[in-house]
Structure formats: C-alpha cells, structure tokens
Write an enzyme that holds these catalytic residues in place. Structure first.
Site, short mmCIF file in Angstrom:
data_model
loop_
_atom_site.label_atom_id
_atom_site.label_comp_id
_atom_site.label_asym_id
_atom_site.label_seq_id
_atom_site.Cartn_x
_atom_site.Cartn_y
_atom_site.Cartn_z
N PHE A 67 26.83 26.57 -4.48
CA PHE A 67 26.20 27.64 -4.22
C PHE A 67 25.55 27.35 -2.79
O PHE A 67 24.78 26.17 -2.83
CB PHE A 67 25.01 27.76 -5.31
CG PHE A 67 24.00 29.10 -4.92
CD1 PHE A 67 24.38 30.33 -5.52
CD2 PHE A 67 22.81 28.91 -4.21
CE1 PHE A 67 23.80 31.40 -4.95
CE2 PHE A 67 22.35 30.16 -3.87
CZ PHE A 67 22.54 31.07 -4.20
N ASP A 99 24.78 20.09 1.99
CA ASP A 99 23.81 20.99 1.39
C ASP A 99 22.97 20.21 0.53
O ASP A 99 23.21 20.13 -0.83
CB ASP A 99 24.42 22.54 0.69
CG ASP A 99 23.36 23.35 0.40
OD1 ASP A 99 22.29 22.98 0.15
OD2 ASP A 99 23.76 24.32 0.14
N LYS A 104 13.85 24.67 0.28
CA LYS A 104 13.08 24.51 -0.91
C LYS A 104 11.91 23.82 -0.88
O LYS A 104 10.72 24.38 -0.43
CB LYS A 104 14.12 24.15 -2.18
CG LYS A 104 14.99 25.12 -2.54
CD LYS A 104 15.70 24.99 -3.67
CE LYS A 104 16.74 25.75 -4.16
NZ LYS A 104 16.18 27.02 -4.85
N1 PLP Z 1 22.24 25.83 -1.15
C1 PLP Z 1 21.56 25.40 -2.44
C2 PLP Z 1 22.31 24.19 -2.86
C3 PLP Z 1 20.71 26.17 -2.98
O1 PLP Z 1 20.21 25.67 -4.40
C4 PLP Z 1 20.14 27.23 -2.64
C5 PLP Z 1 19.08 28.22 -3.62
O2 PLP Z 1 18.98 28.17 -4.70
C6 PLP Z 1 20.76 27.83 -1.45
C7 PLP Z 1 21.46 27.13 -0.64
C8 PLP Z 1 19.95 29.00 -0.65
O3 PLP Z 1 18.37 28.82 -0.48
P1 PLP Z 1 17.55 30.11 -0.06
O4 PLP Z 1 17.34 31.06 -1.55
O5 PLP Z 1 16.45 29.39 0.17
O6 PLP Z 1 18.20 30.92 0.75
#
Ligand code: PLP
Length: 393
Positions: A128, A215, A244
C-alpha cells in the site's frame, strides 16, 4: 449526521472529543484504549504536551511563508531526520502519498539520467503506497485501483519476500530502474520483509544500478524498535519516505535520499505550497526530539516483545487464530476467516483496533503505552478471539 461530507469512509458510530496518552474520550466521556494510534500516527499518544506546546508557540509566531524563502525550521528538521535515517537530503510534503510521489519521480529522473526512455519501478504484491493515481497504481490491491483506470504506466509487480521473482525481473526488464517496498507491509496484513530478502534486494539494486526505495510511512519513526524498520536488517536504501507519525498528527511527509539520488531534484522539478512550512516543521521537531529524549524507540521494542509474547500465549489455543506476528509496535493477529466484525465488538469493550487484509487485526498503539495498558490490550483481544471462535463454531 449531515451527509455533506463525501462518502469515502465507512465510519464507526463514535466521535472523540479529547485524548490523553493512549486514551480517547468520546462526547459522553466514555474512555477507549487506543491500540491503533490514529493508524500509526500518534506515536507519542494524544495531546502530548511537547507537541501541543510547540504548535501553540509556533502558531503565535509564524505558520506559513512558502518555499520562496528560507525556512530555518525546515533545515533543522532535515538535519535531524536525515541524520537518523542515514540519508543526505530531504524534501518535505504533506502526506504519505505525496512523499511516495516524490520517490517515484526521483526513480523516473534516475531512469532518464541512465538513458531509459520509459523507466519502471518494481513494486510488491500486498503493498500500500497511497491513493493518488501513481501511488494507487503502485499499491498491490485491486480494490484500491478499481474504478480509477487508466492506471499510471511504469510499474512492474512481484510477490513480496521473493528474491527469485525480483531476479527474474532484473534479467528480463531492462526498463526497471528502482524497487519500492515497505519493510513491513501494514495495510497488506502486517507482513515483515525478511532481513535476508532486504539484503538480497540491496545487492540486486547495486548490481543493476536501481534505486532501492523504502516506504516507511507506517513502519518508520521508531515503531518497529529502530528509527527505520529497515535498520533491523542493516540495509541502507537510496530513498526512504516517512509521514504519519512524523509530527504526531500534524500533517507532514518527507522523502529522503542519499548519494546521487539526493542530487536529482533541481529547482523547478518538484515542489509543494504547504510542504515543510514553519508550523509543520516545528511540530515534527518536537515529535522527533521527544521520541529520542523519552527513549521511545527502545520502549517500542520492549513493549512490542511484551505484546507479541502476551498475545502468542493468550491465543495459543484459539481455533480461529492462525498467526500472531509483527515487529515492535506493529503487530497483527491473523484469523482463519474474515473478522471485520471484531472492530465493532472491540469498540463495545472500549478498545480501538483495526482489521486489515480482511482477516488480520492490526495493532499500532502509541509508543508511550504503559505495561498495564499493553496487558489490557492482550486480555481484551483474547476475550474477543474466544467470543469470535465460539460464535463461529
Ligand atoms: N504508505 C504506507 C505504507 C501507508 O501505510 C500509507 C497510509 O496508510 C500511505 C503510504 C499513504 O499515506 P497518506 O494516507 O498519508 O497519503
């Protein structure tokens, strides 16, 4: 409730008014133990005085100037987080998806620099990476993509934790220029990348001149027991993204890079109106400094071990539980069947959890949790699992 808000979320029927550490209080004053921390955001717990005071003080001085001018707080934050992450430079934005967009743009610049006309980024099944068009394409979940076609070109997908699959891409895809991975998949069901796999990926990237991009938006910021989850494996990426927990709930994201990748962006290539403004940076500085001063990264490791051990023991004989896994305070309890109803059942017991990948309870509590609160989470999950097994029998 009014329906003037777009219908993008399946919300639970509760509204919180106040938070104190790992507790949230609803409008009636009922207390809930927060084992989700705003989905890995409130690492210092709710209303941490250091962050509250930093936001209050900075809001009274200067909120925003734009990136047309020097922002000393942004430089200070860049020094701090690149130092902790072993990176050279930082680009600040406002969310996780934006941080990953920056990473994907770096990969494309890197590819073009090497003469690859249509560069591809290798991504994993179960990943994700966000909800913008590029990041939802990078995401390995059809549900996130459905209805938004045409998706963005330039991605190749491989199974997670499978080095052979990546070697095959390396052998057959000359347009590949980078790999983007979560060292611990969050939305994908708390799946930890094996240390040996990450080391193998690093080697492949080195051999083929690919950027290794992690990520760490969910698993970073100390949650795993290291500032970056990849630090457990000793693997250093070329690009890493955080968001986050970076300012404990104040919106900010960062894409960091090192070596040649850190020099790719030049004025005019990328930008953000709000990204790295004085208020966001001040909140992030307070958050990261508190994380270090209160030794919360070490605490995450110890608490994670306590929770993992407690949950494993309590659920050992549960018919419905197939696995308890995770690293630090990023934990999953996998059931043998869809278990979404456990979220409302937990709410009724005063516990906030989440279910991801249909069958996995996800726990992402604040790093400030007490031992007693950790034990309470174990007891409540054990109760839920027992009731769930009995109801399904
Ligand atoms: N990458 C990861 C691993 C995530 O868990 C999330 C959100 O849950 C995101 C990217 C996307 O972040 P945002 O919701 O701040 O755009």
């Amino acid at each position: 409730m009014s329906d003037s808000v777009m219908n993008t979320y399946a919300r639970l029927p509760v509204a919180f008014e106040r938070g104190e550490g790992a507790w949230l209080l609803d409008q009636q004053g009922t207390r809930y133990l927060d084992a989700l921390g705003g989905i890995a955001v409130c690492a210092l717990g709710h209303a941490h005085p250091a962050v509250t005071e930093a936001i209050r003080d900075q809001a009274g001085k200067l909120v925003h100037t734009s990136n047309l001018y020097e922002i000393p707080l942004q430089r200070e934050l860049a020094d701090l987080v690149t130092g902790l992450a072993g990176m050279d430079r930082a680009f600040f934005c406002n969310s996780g998806a934006e941080a990953n967009e920056a990473a994907i743009k770096l990969a494309r610049l890197h590819g073009h620099r090497r003469g690859v006309e249509l560069p591809h980024v290798v991504v994993a099944e179960g990943a994700f990476h966000g909800r913008t068009l590029a990041t939802l394409t990078a995401t390995g979940n059809r549900k996130v993509q459905a209805g938004f076609e045409p998706l963005v070109n330039g991605f190749v997908r491989v199974p997670f934790n499978d080095l052979d699959a990546l070697s095959t891409v390396a052998a057959n895809t000359p347009s590949a220029v980078a790999v983007l991975l979560e060292p611990i998949q969050g939305e994908g069901g708390i799946r930890v990348a094996e240390d040996a796999y990450l080391r193998g990926v690093r080697e492949l990237c080195d051999r083929h001149g690919w950027l290794l991009m992690f990520d760490e938006i969910q698993c970073g910021m100390g949650r795993s027991g290291r500032f970056l989850a990849c630090q457990h494996s000793g693997v250093q990426p070329d690009v890493v993204t955080l968001a986050k927990a970076l300012a404990n709930g104040f919106p900010i994201g960062v894409c960091m890079a090192r070596g040649g990748a850190a020099e790719l962006f030049q004025p005019g290539n990328h930008g953000s109106t709000f990204g790295g403004n004085p208020l966001a940076c001040r909140a992030a500085l307070a958050t990261v400094r508190t994380l270090l001063e209160e030794q919360l990264i070490e605490r995450a490791e110890a608490l994670g071990a306590r929770l993992l051990q407690g949950l494993s023991a309590a659920l050992e004989n549960s018919d419905a539980v197939v696995a308890v896994r995770g690293r630090g305070l990023m934990l999953g309890v996998e059931f043998d069947r869809p278990c979404r109803e456990l979220v409302t059942r937990a709410l009724a017991k005063g516990l906030l959890i989440n279910v991801t990948a249909e069958t996995v309870i996800r726990l992402l509590p604040p790093l400030t949790l007490t031992d007693e609160q950790a034990d309470r989470i174990v007891d409540l999950i054990a109760e839920l699992a027992a009731e769930f097994s009995a109801a399904c029998a």
